[in-house]
Design a protein around this motif. Structure first.
Motif, PDB file in Angstrom:
ATOM      1  N   GLU A 127       9.984  12.075 -14.542  1.00  0.00           N
ATOM      2  CA  GLU A 127      10.684  13.357 -14.595  1.00  0.00           C
ATOM      3  C   GLU A 127      12.158  13.197 -14.225  1.00  0.00           C
ATOM      4  OE1 GLU A 127       8.339  15.879 -12.061  1.00  0.00           O
ATOM      5  OE2 GLU A 127       6.693  15.917 -13.501  1.00  0.00           O
ATOM      6  N   LYS A 128      12.411  12.319 -13.275  1.00  0.00           N
ATOM      7  CA  LYS A 128      13.796  12.082 -12.856  1.00  0.00           C
ATOM      8  C   LYS A 128      14.600  11.465 -14.004  1.00  0.00           C
ATOM      9  CE  LYS A 128      15.911  12.834  -8.909  1.00  0.00           C
ATOM     10  NZ  LYS A 128      15.822  12.359  -7.577  1.00  0.00           N
ATOM     11  N   VAL A 129      13.953  10.582 -14.734  1.00  0.00           N
ATOM     12  CA  VAL A 129      14.648   9.963 -15.867  1.00  0.00           C
ATOM     13  C   VAL A 129      14.946  11.022 -16.936  1.00  0.00           C
ATOM     14  CG1 VAL A 129      14.447   8.249 -17.716  1.00  0.00           C
ATOM     15  CG2 VAL A 129      13.704   7.676 -15.406  1.00  0.00           C
ATOM     16  N   ILE A 130      13.979  11.909 -17.180  1.00  0.00           N
ATOM     17  CA  ILE A 130      14.206  12.992 -18.149  1.00  0.00           C
ATOM     18  C   ILE A 130      15.390  13.845 -17.685  1.00  0.00           C
ATOM     19  CG2 ILE A 130      13.226  15.126 -19.111  1.00  0.00           C
ATOM     20  CD1 ILE A 130      10.462  13.761 -18.946  1.00  0.00           C
ATOM     21  N   GLN A 131      15.377  14.139 -16.389  1.00  0.00           N
ATOM     22  CA  GLN A 131      16.439  14.967 -15.827  1.00  0.00           C
ATOM     23  C   GLN A 131      17.799  14.249 -15.929  1.00  0.00           C
ATOM     24  OE1 GLN A 131      15.470  15.811 -11.766  1.00  0.00           O
ATOM     25  NE2 GLN A 131      17.106  17.316 -11.548  1.00  0.00           N
ATOM     26  N   ARG A 180       0.352   7.859  -8.009  1.00  0.00           N
ATOM     27  CA  ARG A 180       0.319   8.545  -9.313  1.00  0.00           C
ATOM     28  C   ARG A 180       1.461   9.566  -9.377  1.00  0.00           C
ATOM     29  NH1 ARG A 180      -5.147  11.794 -10.625  1.00  0.00           N
ATOM     30  NH2 ARG A 180      -4.311  13.265  -9.123  1.00  0.00           N
ATOM     31  N   LEU A 181       1.630  10.302  -8.287  1.00  0.00           N
ATOM     32  CA  LEU A 181       2.679  11.321  -8.254  1.00  0.00           C
ATOM     33  C   LEU A 181       4.065  10.673  -8.392  1.00  0.00           C
ATOM     34  CD1 LEU A 181       3.792  14.173  -7.635  1.00  0.00           C
ATOM     35  CD2 LEU A 181       3.557  13.658  -5.208  1.00  0.00           C
ATOM     36  N   HIS A 182       4.262   9.568  -7.709  1.00  0.00           N
ATOM     37  CA  HIS A 182       5.578   8.931  -7.739  1.00  0.00           C
ATOM     38  C   HIS A 182       5.935   8.442  -9.137  1.00  0.00           C
ATOM     39  CE1 HIS A 182       5.341   8.142  -3.129  1.00  0.00           C
ATOM     40  NE2 HIS A 182       5.630   9.386  -3.435  1.00  0.00           N
ATOM     41  N   ARG A 183       4.928   8.002  -9.859  1.00  0.00           N
ATOM     42  CA  ARG A 183       5.196   7.577 -11.240  1.00  0.00           C
ATOM     43  C   ARG A 183       5.692   8.769 -12.063  1.00  0.00           C
ATOM     44  NH1 ARG A 183       7.003   3.449 -13.869  1.00  0.00           N
ATOM     45  NH2 ARG A 183       6.323   3.361 -16.011  1.00  0.00           N
ATOM     46  N   SER A 187       2.552  16.709 -11.926  1.00  0.00           N
ATOM     47  CA  SER A 187       3.071  16.348 -10.597  1.00  0.00           C
ATOM     48  C   SER A 187       2.866  17.516  -9.623  1.00  0.00           C
ATOM     49  CB  SER A 187       4.538  15.948 -10.677  1.00  0.00           C
ATOM     50  OG  SER A 187       5.286  16.913 -11.349  1.00  0.00           O
ATOM     51  N   GLU A 188       2.969  18.749 -10.123  1.00  0.00           N
ATOM     52  CA  GLU A 188       2.759  19.901  -9.228  1.00  0.00           C
ATOM     53  C   GLU A 188       1.313  19.907  -8.721  1.00  0.00           C
ATOM     54  OE1 GLU A 188       4.162  20.276 -12.282  1.00  0.00           O
ATOM     55  OE2 GLU A 188       6.226  20.582 -11.604  1.00  0.00           O
ATOM     56  N   GLN A 189       0.386  19.581  -9.629  1.00  0.00           N
ATOM     57  CA  GLN A 189      -1.027  19.570  -9.205  1.00  0.00           C
ATOM     58  C   GLN A 189      -1.276  18.469  -8.160  1.00  0.00           C
ATOM     59  OE1 GLN A 189      -2.547  19.303 -13.181  1.00  0.00           O
ATOM     60  NE2 GLN A 189      -3.329  21.411 -13.151  1.00  0.00           N
ATOM     61  N   ASP A 190      -0.661  17.320  -8.383  1.00  0.00           N
ATOM     62  CA  ASP A 190      -0.809  16.233  -7.395  1.00  0.00           C
ATOM     63  C   ASP A 190      -0.260  16.670  -6.049  1.00  0.00           C
ATOM     64  OD1 ASP A 190      -2.022  14.521  -9.134  1.00  0.00           O
ATOM     65  OD2 ASP A 190      -0.227  13.352  -9.595  1.00  0.00           O
ATOM     66  N   GLN A 191       0.900  17.295  -6.096  1.00  0.00           N
ATOM     67  CA  GLN A 191       1.517  17.746  -4.842  1.00  0.00           C
ATOM     68  C   GLN A 191       0.606  18.760  -4.143  1.00  0.00           C
ATOM     69  OE1 GLN A 191       4.612  16.362  -3.703  1.00  0.00           O
ATOM     70  NE2 GLN A 191       3.610  17.251  -1.896  1.00  0.00           N
ATOM     71  N   GLY A 222       0.791  -1.227   0.000  1.00  0.00           N
ATOM     72  CA  GLY A 222       0.000   0.000   0.000  1.00  0.00           C
ATOM     73  C   GLY A 222       0.816   1.265   0.000  1.00  0.00           C
ATOM     74  N   PHE A 223       2.031   1.214  -0.475  1.00  0.00           N
ATOM     75  CA  PHE A 223       2.770   2.463  -0.661  1.00  0.00           C
ATOM     76  C   PHE A 223       3.674   2.327  -1.874  1.00  0.00           C
ATOM     77  CE2 PHE A 223       7.111   1.456   0.583  1.00  0.00           C
ATOM     78  CZ  PHE A 223       6.958   0.295   1.331  1.00  0.00           C
ATOM     79  N   SER A 224       4.149   3.465  -2.333  1.00  0.00           N
ATOM     80  CA  SER A 224       5.082   3.468  -3.465  1.00  0.00           C
ATOM     81  C   SER A 224       6.201   4.432  -3.102  1.00  0.00           C
ATOM     82  CB  SER A 224       4.377   3.922  -4.741  1.00  0.00           C
ATOM     83  OG  SER A 224       3.740   5.162  -4.512  1.00  0.00           O
ATOM     84  N   THR A 225       7.251   4.431  -3.872  1.00  0.00           N
ATOM     85  CA  THR A 225       8.337   5.372  -3.594  1.00  0.00           C
ATOM     86  C   THR A 225       8.869   5.952  -4.907  1.00  0.00           C
ATOM     87  OG1 THR A 225      10.718   5.253  -3.158  1.00  0.00           O
ATOM     88  CG2 THR A 225       9.499   3.220  -2.886  1.00  0.00           C
ATOM     89  N   PRO A 226       9.150   7.262  -4.907  1.00  0.00           N
ATOM     90  CA  PRO A 226       9.563   7.892  -6.165  1.00  0.00           C
ATOM     91  C   PRO A 226      10.964   7.467  -6.587  1.00  0.00           C
ATOM     92  CG  PRO A 226       9.659   9.480  -4.366  1.00  0.00           C
ATOM     93  CD  PRO A 226       9.078   8.215  -3.796  1.00  0.00           C
ATOM     94  N   ALA A 227      11.727   6.903  -5.668  1.00  0.00           N
ATOM     95  CA  ALA A 227      13.106   6.541  -6.024  1.00  0.00           C
ATOM     96  C   ALA A 227      13.286   5.037  -6.002  1.00  0.00           C
ATOM     97  CB  ALA A 227      14.070   7.209  -5.043  1.00  0.00           C
ATOM     98  N   ASN A 228      12.257   4.332  -6.406  1.00  0.00           N
ATOM     99  CA  ASN A 228      12.344   2.872  -6.406  1.00  0.00           C
ATOM    100  C   ASN A 228      13.282   2.412  -7.521  1.00  0.00           C
ATOM    101  OD1 ASN A 228      11.989   0.158  -6.580  1.00  0.00           O
ATOM    102  ND2 ASN A 228       9.755   0.204  -6.586  1.00  0.00           N
ATOM    103  N   PRO A 229      14.442   1.872  -7.166  1.00  0.00           N
ATOM    104  CA  PRO A 229      15.395   1.511  -8.230  1.00  0.00           C
ATOM    105  C   PRO A 229      14.924   0.352  -9.088  1.00  0.00           C
ATOM    106  CG  PRO A 229      16.280   0.940  -6.061  1.00  0.00           C
ATOM    107  CD  PRO A 229      14.936   1.554  -5.825  1.00  0.00           C
ATOM    108  N   TRP A 230      13.818  -0.252  -8.707  1.00  0.00           N
ATOM    109  CA  TRP A 230      13.356  -1.403  -9.484  1.00  0.00           C
ATOM    110  C   TRP A 230      12.191  -1.059 -10.397  1.00  0.00           C
ATOM    111  CZ3 TRP A 230      16.862  -4.959  -9.086  1.00  0.00           C
ATOM    112  CH2 TRP A 230      17.628  -5.006  -7.927  1.00  0.00           C
TER     113      TRP A 230
END
Ligand SMILES: C[S@@+](CC[C@H](N)C(=O)[O-])C[C@H]1O[C@@H](n2cnc3c(N)ncnc32)[C@H](O)[C@@H]1O
Length: 423
Positions: free
Chosen positions: A408-412, A400-403, A376-380, A277-285
Protein backbone atom coordinates in the motif's frame (compact mmCIF):
# COMPACT_ATOMS: atom_id res chain seq x y z
CA UNK A 1 18.21 -28.17 -7.25
CA UNK A 2 20.59 -25.50 -8.35
CA UNK A 3 21.59 -23.43 -5.40
CA UNK A 4 24.31 -21.42 -6.95
CA UNK A 5 25.80 -20.50 -10.21
CA UNK A 6 29.35 -21.29 -10.65
CA UNK A 7 31.17 -20.14 -13.68
CA UNK A 8 34.78 -20.75 -13.21
CA UNK A 9 37.48 -20.06 -15.65
CA UNK A 10 40.97 -20.38 -14.38
CA UNK A 11 43.41 -18.62 -16.61
CA UNK A 12 43.64 -17.36 -20.13
CA UNK A 13 43.01 -19.44 -23.14
CA UNK A 14 44.69 -21.87 -25.35
CA UNK A 15 42.96 -22.79 -28.54
CA UNK A 16 43.41 -25.88 -30.59
CA UNK A 17 42.08 -26.69 -33.97
CA UNK A 18 40.97 -30.23 -33.54
CA UNK A 19 38.02 -32.44 -32.97
CA UNK A 20 38.52 -33.60 -29.45
CA UNK A 21 35.93 -31.30 -27.97
CA UNK A 22 33.18 -33.84 -28.38
CA UNK A 23 33.22 -34.86 -24.76
CA UNK A 24 31.15 -31.82 -23.83
CA UNK A 25 27.70 -32.80 -22.61
CA UNK A 26 24.17 -31.54 -22.95
CA UNK A 27 23.91 -30.33 -26.48
CA UNK A 28 26.61 -27.76 -26.45
CA UNK A 29 26.64 -26.03 -29.78
CA UNK A 30 29.65 -23.93 -30.16
CA UNK A 31 30.96 -22.69 -33.38
CA UNK A 32 33.97 -20.79 -32.29
CA UNK A 33 33.86 -19.37 -28.86
CA UNK A 34 33.16 -15.74 -28.25
CA UNK A 35 34.65 -16.34 -24.87
CA UNK A 36 37.98 -16.49 -26.52
CA UNK A 37 37.59 -13.43 -28.65
CA UNK A 38 39.54 -11.17 -26.41
CA UNK A 39 42.69 -13.18 -26.72
CA UNK A 40 42.45 -14.30 -30.29
CA UNK A 41 42.49 -12.40 -33.49
CA UNK A 42 39.43 -12.16 -35.66
CA UNK A 43 41.34 -14.15 -38.23
CA UNK A 44 41.28 -17.16 -35.97
CA UNK A 45 37.82 -16.86 -34.58
CA UNK A 46 36.70 -14.36 -37.11
CA UNK A 47 33.07 -13.36 -36.86
CA UNK A 48 31.90 -16.72 -35.72
CA UNK A 49 29.51 -16.57 -32.82
CA UNK A 50 29.38 -18.82 -29.85
CA UNK A 51 26.02 -20.22 -28.95
CA UNK A 52 26.26 -22.34 -25.89
CA UNK A 53 23.44 -23.79 -23.93
CA UNK A 54 24.24 -26.22 -21.21
CA UNK A 55 23.14 -27.04 -17.77
CA UNK A 56 25.91 -29.00 -16.24
CA UNK A 57 29.24 -29.16 -17.82
CA UNK A 58 32.34 -30.14 -16.08
CA UNK A 59 35.28 -30.35 -18.34
CA UNK A 60 38.81 -30.42 -17.21
CA UNK A 61 41.59 -29.72 -19.57
CA UNK A 62 44.89 -31.28 -18.86
CA UNK A 63 47.93 -29.14 -19.11
CA UNK A 64 48.83 -31.00 -22.25
CA UNK A 65 45.90 -29.27 -23.73
CA UNK A 66 42.75 -31.31 -23.88
CA UNK A 67 40.46 -29.06 -25.82
CA UNK A 68 37.42 -27.42 -24.41
CA UNK A 69 35.78 -26.15 -27.53
CA UNK A 70 35.49 -27.79 -30.85
CA UNK A 71 35.80 -25.68 -33.92
CA UNK A 72 33.10 -26.21 -36.48
CA UNK A 73 35.21 -27.05 -39.44
CA UNK A 74 38.54 -28.32 -38.40
CA UNK A 75 41.09 -27.46 -40.94
CA UNK A 76 43.37 -30.33 -40.09
CA UNK A 77 42.53 -33.85 -39.06
CA UNK A 78 45.80 -35.59 -38.56
CA UNK A 79 46.60 -36.64 -35.03
CA UNK A 80 49.62 -34.37 -34.88
CA UNK A 81 47.62 -31.38 -35.94
CA UNK A 82 45.09 -32.08 -33.24
CA UNK A 83 47.58 -30.98 -30.68
CA UNK A 84 49.08 -28.23 -32.66
CA UNK A 85 48.50 -24.72 -31.47
CA UNK A 86 46.71 -22.34 -33.75
CA UNK A 87 49.30 -19.84 -32.81
CA UNK A 88 52.28 -20.75 -30.68
CA UNK A 89 52.24 -17.42 -28.97
CA UNK A 90 49.21 -18.52 -27.05
CA UNK A 91 51.45 -20.67 -24.96
CA UNK A 92 52.65 -17.53 -23.30
CA UNK A 93 49.11 -16.74 -22.30
CA UNK A 94 48.70 -19.92 -20.33
CA UNK A 95 46.33 -22.83 -20.53
CA UNK A 96 42.67 -23.04 -19.93
CA UNK A 97 42.55 -25.74 -17.31
CA UNK A 98 39.10 -25.85 -15.96
CA UNK A 99 35.66 -24.58 -16.85
CA UNK A 100 32.59 -25.46 -14.86
CA UNK A 101 29.15 -24.10 -15.30
CA UNK A 102 26.00 -25.04 -13.47
CA UNK A 103 22.48 -23.90 -14.16
CA UNK A 104 23.41 -21.24 -16.66
CA UNK A 105 23.22 -20.71 -20.34
CA UNK A 106 25.18 -18.42 -22.57
CA UNK A 107 23.30 -16.46 -25.11
CA UNK A 108 23.22 -13.29 -27.08
CA UNK A 109 21.93 -10.46 -24.93
CA UNK A 110 21.49 -6.73 -25.41
CA UNK A 111 25.21 -6.22 -24.79
CA UNK A 112 26.62 -9.15 -26.72
CA UNK A 113 27.04 -12.57 -25.19
CA UNK A 114 25.68 -12.87 -21.69
CA UNK A 115 25.25 -15.47 -18.99
CA UNK A 116 21.67 -16.27 -18.06
CA UNK A 117 20.17 -18.46 -15.36
CA UNK A 118 18.68 -21.54 -17.01
CA UNK A 119 16.23 -22.06 -14.15
CA UNK A 120 15.01 -20.35 -11.02
CA UNK A 121 17.70 -20.13 -8.41
CA UNK A 122 16.63 -20.11 -4.81
CA UNK A 123 18.33 -17.66 -2.48
CA UNK A 124 21.52 -19.16 -1.17
CA UNK A 125 21.27 -20.41 2.34
CA UNK A 126 22.98 -18.69 5.13
CA UNK A 127 26.44 -20.01 5.66
CA UNK A 128 25.97 -19.49 9.37
CA UNK A 129 23.56 -22.38 9.73
CA UNK A 130 26.30 -24.51 11.14
CA UNK A 131 27.09 -21.84 13.70
CA UNK A 132 23.51 -21.93 14.85
CA UNK A 133 23.69 -25.64 15.55
CA UNK A 134 26.99 -25.42 17.39
CA UNK A 135 25.77 -22.53 19.46
CA UNK A 136 22.57 -24.41 20.25
CA UNK A 137 24.51 -27.40 21.56
CA UNK A 138 26.74 -25.15 23.65
CA UNK A 139 23.78 -23.32 25.08
CA UNK A 140 21.99 -26.51 26.09
CA UNK A 141 25.17 -27.80 27.63
CA UNK A 142 25.70 -24.56 29.57
CA UNK A 143 22.20 -24.78 31.02
CA UNK A 144 22.93 -28.23 32.34
CA UNK A 145 26.09 -27.26 34.18
CA UNK A 146 25.39 -26.79 37.87
CA UNK A 147 25.69 -23.37 39.52
CA UNK A 148 26.41 -21.71 36.24
CA UNK A 149 25.87 -18.12 35.23
CA UNK A 150 23.92 -19.32 32.20
CA UNK A 151 21.19 -20.62 34.45
CA UNK A 152 20.51 -17.02 35.50
CA UNK A 153 20.47 -16.06 31.86
CA UNK A 154 17.95 -18.81 31.18
CA UNK A 155 15.42 -16.98 33.37
CA UNK A 156 15.54 -13.99 31.04
CA UNK A 157 14.92 -15.90 27.86
CA UNK A 158 11.48 -16.06 26.27
CA UNK A 159 9.72 -19.39 26.63
CA UNK A 160 8.90 -21.67 23.70
CA UNK A 161 5.41 -20.09 23.46
CA UNK A 162 6.88 -16.61 23.47
CA UNK A 163 9.67 -17.09 21.00
CA UNK A 164 8.67 -16.27 17.47
CA UNK A 165 11.81 -17.08 15.57
CA UNK A 166 11.66 -20.22 13.45
CA UNK A 167 8.15 -19.23 12.41
CA UNK A 168 9.14 -19.27 8.77
CA UNK A 169 12.10 -21.51 9.23
CA UNK A 170 11.85 -23.55 6.07
CA UNK A 171 15.58 -24.09 6.16
CA UNK A 172 15.13 -26.12 9.29
CA UNK A 173 12.17 -28.10 8.03
CA UNK A 174 14.22 -31.28 7.76
CA UNK A 175 15.68 -30.67 11.17
CA UNK A 176 13.52 -32.67 13.58
CA UNK A 177 14.80 -35.96 12.26
CA UNK A 178 18.40 -34.92 12.74
CA UNK A 179 17.56 -33.31 16.02
CA UNK A 180 16.19 -36.57 17.34
CA UNK A 181 19.68 -37.92 17.19
CA UNK A 182 21.18 -34.86 18.81
CA UNK A 183 18.77 -34.05 21.57
CA UNK A 184 16.72 -35.98 24.03
CA UNK A 185 13.87 -33.52 23.58
CA UNK A 186 13.52 -32.20 20.02
CA UNK A 187 11.20 -29.38 21.14
CA UNK A 188 13.79 -28.14 23.58
CA UNK A 189 16.43 -28.31 20.90
CA UNK A 190 14.25 -26.29 18.55
CA UNK A 191 13.69 -23.71 21.25
CA UNK A 192 17.44 -23.46 21.96
CA UNK A 193 18.09 -23.24 18.23
CA UNK A 194 15.71 -20.36 17.93
CA UNK A 195 17.44 -18.65 20.89
CA UNK A 196 20.83 -19.12 19.27
CA UNK A 197 19.58 -17.88 15.92
CA UNK A 198 17.88 -14.77 17.17
CA UNK A 199 20.35 -13.74 19.88
CA UNK A 200 23.88 -14.50 18.76
CA UNK A 201 26.09 -11.71 17.55
CA UNK A 202 28.82 -12.12 14.96
CA UNK A 203 32.19 -10.43 15.26
CA UNK A 204 35.62 -10.50 13.82
CA UNK A 205 37.94 -11.04 16.73
CA UNK A 206 41.68 -11.29 16.99
CA UNK A 207 43.25 -14.28 18.61
CA UNK A 208 46.97 -13.67 18.68
CA UNK A 209 47.78 -12.58 15.19
CA UNK A 210 44.78 -14.36 13.71
CA UNK A 211 41.61 -12.51 12.86
CA UNK A 212 38.70 -14.88 13.15
CA UNK A 213 35.00 -14.71 12.78
CA UNK A 214 33.24 -15.52 16.03
CA UNK A 215 29.61 -15.77 17.01
CA UNK A 216 28.75 -15.11 20.61
CA UNK A 217 25.85 -14.95 22.95
CA UNK A 218 26.18 -11.88 25.13
CA UNK A 219 23.60 -11.94 27.89
CA UNK A 220 21.89 -8.60 28.49
CA UNK A 221 23.33 -7.08 25.31
CA UNK A 222 21.06 -9.52 23.52
CA UNK A 223 18.04 -7.71 24.95
CA UNK A 224 18.50 -4.79 22.60
CA UNK A 225 15.78 -4.66 19.95
CA UNK A 226 16.32 -4.02 16.28
CA UNK A 227 15.80 -0.74 14.46
CA UNK A 228 16.86 0.36 10.99
CA UNK A 229 17.58 3.75 12.55
CA UNK A 230 19.31 2.59 15.71
CA UNK A 231 20.97 4.69 18.40
CA UNK A 232 23.53 2.04 19.43
CA UNK A 233 25.83 -0.51 17.90
CA UNK A 234 27.88 -3.49 19.05
CA UNK A 235 31.61 -3.29 18.99
CA UNK A 236 34.33 -5.80 19.70
CA UNK A 237 37.28 -4.00 21.27
CA UNK A 238 40.39 -5.70 20.05
CA UNK A 239 42.86 -4.38 22.60
CA UNK A 240 41.23 -5.84 25.72
CA UNK A 241 38.88 -8.33 24.00
CA UNK A 242 35.86 -6.57 25.34
CA UNK A 243 32.36 -6.64 23.95
CA UNK A 244 30.95 -3.13 24.17
CA UNK A 245 27.65 -1.51 23.33
CA UNK A 246 28.23 2.02 22.11
CA UNK A 247 25.93 4.86 21.17
CA UNK A 248 26.11 6.08 17.61
CA UNK A 249 28.22 9.21 17.31
CA UNK A 250 26.16 12.36 17.18
CA UNK A 251 22.97 10.54 18.12
CA UNK A 252 21.32 11.89 21.27
CA UNK A 253 19.51 9.31 23.38
CA UNK A 254 16.85 10.79 25.59
CA UNK A 255 16.03 9.47 29.02
CA UNK A 256 13.48 6.68 28.70
CA UNK A 257 14.12 6.20 24.99
CA UNK A 258 14.57 2.60 23.90
CA UNK A 259 18.10 1.73 22.95
CA UNK A 260 18.30 -0.21 19.72
CA UNK A 261 20.82 -1.68 17.31
CA UNK A 262 20.58 -2.61 13.67
CA UNK A 263 20.63 -6.42 13.61
CA UNK A 264 21.18 -6.60 9.94
CA UNK A 265 21.30 -4.63 6.76
CA UNK A 266 19.78 -5.94 3.60
CA UNK A 267 17.42 -8.58 4.99
CA UNK A 268 13.98 -8.85 3.48
CA UNK A 269 11.05 -9.33 5.80
CA UNK A 270 10.86 -13.07 5.12
CA UNK A 271 14.46 -13.50 6.24
CA UNK A 272 13.95 -11.24 9.25
CA UNK A 273 10.97 -13.38 10.14
CA UNK A 274 12.89 -16.58 9.71
CA UNK A 275 15.82 -15.51 11.79
CA UNK A 276 14.33 -13.19 14.38
CA UNK A 277 10.61 -13.78 14.25
CA UNK A 278 9.49 -10.29 13.40
CA UNK A 279 8.92 -8.14 10.35
CA UNK A 280 8.64 -4.42 9.81
CA UNK A 281 6.34 -2.49 7.47
CA UNK A 282 9.07 0.00 6.59
CA UNK A 283 11.84 -2.43 5.80
CA UNK A 284 13.88 -0.63 3.15
CA UNK A 285 15.23 -3.93 1.93
CA UNK A 286 11.94 -5.60 1.12
CA UNK A 287 11.16 -6.25 -2.52
CA UNK A 288 8.17 -6.56 -4.80
CA UNK A 289 8.65 -8.91 -7.72
CA UNK A 290 7.13 -6.87 -10.53
CA UNK A 291 6.55 -8.83 -13.68
CA UNK A 292 5.71 -6.23 -16.33
CA UNK A 293 7.85 -3.94 -18.42
CA UNK A 294 6.76 -0.69 -16.81
CA UNK A 295 9.69 1.37 -15.57
CA UNK A 296 9.89 4.75 -13.97
CA UNK A 297 12.69 7.22 -13.66
CA UNK A 298 14.68 6.97 -10.43
CA UNK A 299 15.88 10.60 -10.26
CA UNK A 300 12.46 11.92 -10.98
CA UNK A 301 10.80 9.57 -8.48
CA UNK A 302 13.22 10.47 -5.69
CA UNK A 303 13.04 14.17 -6.44
CA UNK A 304 9.27 13.98 -5.87
CA UNK A 305 10.15 13.08 -2.26
CA UNK A 306 13.03 15.49 -2.04
CA UNK A 307 15.41 12.56 -1.65
CA UNK A 308 18.75 12.51 -3.30
CA UNK A 309 22.21 11.17 -2.63
CA UNK A 310 23.74 7.78 -2.37
CA UNK A 311 21.52 4.83 -1.49
CA UNK A 312 22.46 4.70 2.19
CA UNK A 313 21.51 8.30 2.65
CA UNK A 314 18.13 7.60 1.14
CA UNK A 315 17.04 6.16 4.44
CA UNK A 316 15.87 9.20 6.15
CA UNK A 317 14.99 12.64 4.98
CA UNK A 318 15.50 14.81 8.03
CA UNK A 319 14.15 17.89 6.27
CA UNK A 320 10.79 16.40 5.48
CA UNK A 321 10.62 14.45 8.74
CA UNK A 322 11.10 17.70 10.70
CA UNK A 323 8.21 19.17 8.79
CA UNK A 324 6.05 16.38 10.11
CA UNK A 325 5.94 14.37 6.92
CA UNK A 326 6.55 10.84 8.15
CA UNK A 327 5.83 9.48 4.74
CA UNK A 328 9.45 9.59 3.76
CA UNK A 329 10.52 6.51 5.59
CA UNK A 330 11.91 3.12 4.82
CA UNK A 331 8.95 2.16 2.64
CA UNK A 332 9.57 4.98 0.18
CA UNK A 333 13.23 4.09 0.08
CA UNK A 334 12.24 0.47 -0.39
CA UNK A 335 9.93 1.55 -3.20
CA UNK A 336 12.80 3.37 -4.84
CA UNK A 337 14.87 0.23 -4.56
CA UNK A 338 12.18 -2.13 -5.66
CA UNK A 339 10.41 -0.33 -8.50
CA UNK A 340 11.71 -1.15 -11.94
CA UNK A 341 13.63 1.89 -13.03
CA UNK A 342 15.30 3.34 -16.04
CA UNK A 343 18.93 2.91 -15.36
CA UNK A 344 21.19 5.86 -14.87
CA UNK A 345 21.90 7.84 -17.97
CA UNK A 346 18.85 6.52 -19.75
CA UNK A 347 15.88 8.48 -20.96
CA UNK A 348 14.97 11.70 -19.22
CA UNK A 349 11.55 11.36 -17.63
CA UNK A 350 8.66 11.82 -20.03
CA UNK A 351 5.70 12.68 -17.77
CA UNK A 352 3.06 10.88 -19.82
CA UNK A 353 5.15 7.70 -19.93
CA UNK A 354 5.98 7.99 -16.26
CA UNK A 355 2.32 8.28 -15.34
CA UNK A 356 1.43 5.29 -17.50
CA UNK A 357 4.17 3.23 -15.89
CA UNK A 358 3.29 4.32 -12.39
CA UNK A 359 -0.30 3.25 -13.01
CA UNK A 360 0.78 -0.14 -14.34
CA UNK A 361 2.95 -0.70 -11.27
CA UNK A 362 0.14 0.33 -8.98
CA UNK A 363 -2.18 -2.13 -10.70
CA UNK A 364 0.27 -4.93 -10.12
CA UNK A 365 0.49 -4.01 -6.44
CA UNK A 366 -3.32 -4.05 -6.29
CA UNK A 367 -3.39 -7.51 -7.84
CA UNK A 368 -0.95 -8.76 -5.21
CA UNK A 369 -3.08 -7.26 -2.48
CA UNK A 370 -6.20 -8.89 -3.92
CA UNK A 371 -4.60 -12.33 -3.52
CA UNK A 372 -4.84 -12.10 0.26
CA UNK A 373 -7.98 -13.36 1.92
CA UNK A 374 -8.00 -10.40 4.31
CA UNK A 375 -7.39 -6.70 3.95
CA UNK A 376 -4.89 -4.76 6.03
CA UNK A 377 -7.77 -3.21 7.99
CA UNK A 378 -9.10 -6.67 8.80
CA UNK A 379 -5.66 -7.82 9.95
CA UNK A 380 -5.35 -4.75 12.13
CA UNK A 381 -8.79 -5.48 13.56
CA UNK A 382 -7.79 -9.08 14.38
CA UNK A 383 -4.72 -7.78 16.20
CA UNK A 384 -6.63 -5.09 18.09
CA UNK A 385 -9.52 -7.32 19.07
CA UNK A 386 -7.51 -10.26 20.39
CA UNK A 387 -5.09 -8.96 23.03
CA UNK A 388 -4.65 -12.47 24.41
CA UNK A 389 -3.49 -14.02 21.19
CA UNK A 390 -0.29 -16.08 21.25
CA UNK A 391 3.01 -14.43 20.37
CA UNK A 392 3.51 -16.63 17.37
CA UNK A 393 0.06 -15.95 15.95
CA UNK A 394 0.53 -12.24 16.50
CA UNK A 395 3.91 -12.31 14.72
CA UNK A 396 2.40 -14.26 11.82
CA UNK A 397 -0.51 -11.85 11.39
CA UNK A 398 1.81 -8.87 11.64
CA UNK A 399 4.02 -10.38 8.95
CA UNK A 400 1.03 -10.66 6.61
CA UNK A 401 -0.11 -7.17 7.55
CA UNK A 402 3.34 -5.69 7.01
CA UNK A 403 3.49 -7.09 3.51
CA UNK A 404 0.20 -5.42 2.70
CA UNK A 405 1.20 -2.14 4.31
CA UNK A 406 4.35 -2.20 2.25
CA UNK A 407 2.42 -2.75 -0.98
CA UNK A 408 0.00 0.00 0.00
CA UNK A 409 2.87 2.34 0.77
CA UNK A 410 4.34 1.72 -2.66
CA UNK A 411 0.96 2.47 -4.26
CA UNK A 412 0.77 5.64 -2.21
CA UNK A 413 4.33 6.61 -3.14
CA UNK A 414 3.42 6.21 -6.81
CA UNK A 415 0.33 8.40 -6.23
CA UNK A 416 2.48 11.13 -4.74
CA UNK A 417 4.89 10.75 -7.62
CA UNK A 418 2.14 11.20 -10.20
CA UNK A 419 0.80 14.26 -8.36
CA UNK A 420 4.16 15.94 -8.04
CA UNK A 421 5.77 14.94 -11.30
CA UNK A 422 7.34 17.94 -13.03
CA UNK A 423 6.19 18.96 -16.48
C1 LIG B 1 18.03 -10.31 20.60
S1 LIG B 1 16.37 -10.46 21.08
C2 LIG B 1 15.96 -8.87 21.63
C3 LIG B 1 15.30 -8.82 22.98
C4 LIG B 1 14.04 -9.62 23.10
N1 LIG B 1 12.88 -8.78 22.90
C5 LIG B 1 13.94 -10.39 24.38
O1 LIG B 1 12.89 -10.96 24.57
O2 LIG B 1 14.87 -10.46 25.15
C6 LIG B 1 15.65 -10.61 19.53
C7 LIG B 1 14.17 -10.82 19.57
O3 LIG B 1 13.49 -9.64 19.98
C8 LIG B 1 12.35 -9.40 19.19
N2 LIG B 1 12.55 -8.13 18.46
C9 LIG B 1 13.71 -7.44 18.38
N3 LIG B 1 13.54 -6.31 17.68
C10 LIG B 1 12.26 -6.27 17.28
C11 LIG B 1 11.49 -5.36 16.50
N4 LIG B 1 12.01 -4.26 15.97
N5 LIG B 1 10.18 -5.65 16.30
C12 LIG B 1 9.64 -6.77 16.81
N6 LIG B 1 10.33 -7.70 17.54
C13 LIG B 1 11.62 -7.44 17.78
C14 LIG B 1 12.22 -10.58 18.25
O4 LIG B 1 11.37 -11.52 18.84
C15 LIG B 1 13.63 -11.13 18.21
O5 LIG B 1 13.68 -12.51 17.96
Amino acid sequence: MVSSILLQQSINCLIYNNQLGKNLKNGLTISKPNLMQKCTSSKRIGGIKARASFDTIETTLSSTGFPLFQTESPQEDTLASKFELVDPEFIKMGFLRDVRTYGVEFREGPNGMGVYASRDIEPTRRAKKDWDLRMTCLLLYAFECEKNFWQLYYDFLPSAEECTSLLLATEHSAMPLKVKRLAREPERFMWALSMAQSRQIGFKIRVGSLVQHANMLAPYADMLSHSSQPNCFFHWRFKDRMFVVMTIAGRRVKKGEEMTVNYTNGMRNNMLMQRYGFSTPANPWDVIPFSGNAKIHLDSFLSAFNICGSPKEYYHNAKLANEGDNFVDGAVIAAARTLPMWSEGDLPPVPSLEIKSAKALQEECQEMLAEYSTTSEQDQHILDSSPEMSWTREAAIKYRLHRKLFLEKVIQALDVYQDRILF
